[in-house]
Design an enzyme around this catalytic site. Structure first.
Site, PDB file in Angstrom:
ATOM      1  N   ASN A 294      -1.464   2.629  -3.173  1.00 42.26           N
ATOM      2  CA  ASN A 294      -0.825   3.888  -2.799  1.00 42.26           C
ATOM      3  C   ASN A 294      -1.390   4.418  -1.489  1.00 42.26           C
ATOM      4  OD1 ASN A 294       0.845   3.996  -5.104  1.00 42.26           O
ATOM      5  ND2 ASN A 294      -0.849   4.751  -6.323  1.00 42.26           N
ATOM      6  N   CYS A 295      -0.677   5.402  -0.939  1.00 41.75           N
ATOM      7  CA  CYS A 295      -1.067   6.049   0.302  1.00 41.75           C
ATOM      8  C   CYS A 295      -2.541   6.415   0.266  1.00 41.75           C
ATOM      9  CB  CYS A 295      -0.208   7.299   0.477  1.00 41.75           C
ATOM     10  SG  CYS A 295      -0.541   8.208   1.980  1.00 41.75           S
ATOM     11  N   PRO A 296      -3.277   6.149   1.313  1.00 42.55           N
ATOM     12  CA  PRO A 296      -2.836   5.669   2.636  1.00 42.55           C
ATOM     13  C   PRO A 296      -3.004   4.161   2.826  1.00 42.55           C
ATOM     14  CG  PRO A 296      -5.082   6.419   2.819  1.00 42.55           C
ATOM     15  CD  PRO A 296      -4.683   6.579   1.353  1.00 42.55           C
TER      16      PRO A 296
END
Length: 80
Positions: free
Chosen positions: A16-18
């Site tokens: 997941n981000c980032p």
């Protein structure tokens, strides 16, 4: 099948981000000018994250993005 001819594929599915953008930047830095990186991600946010990163970063060009079920594919060319 995509019209983009990828030099290398980066699989960041499940991250997941980032992380998709971080890993994309690290891998792009290793490519030669003109080479294309195919990035495979499952984070829906990667669509805007990768596009935003490519649009604000010199030396890269976002060639396209595709959505296939829960996999988001990004094509980024190193331009310098």
């Amino acid at each position: 099948m995509s019209e983009h001819e990828a030099t290398q594929t980066l699989d960041v599915k499940g991250q997941n981000c980032p992380m998709p953008v971080v890993k994309t930047k690290q891998t792009i830095d290793e490519l030669a000018t003109g080479e294309v990186l195919e990035v495979l991600a499952t984070d829906p946010g990667s669509m805007s994250d990768v596009a935003g990163w490519a649009n604000t970063t010199t030396g890269v060009e976002l060639l396209g993005q595709e959505e296939d079920g829960d996999v988001f594919t990004h094509y980024v060319r190193k331009t310098e």
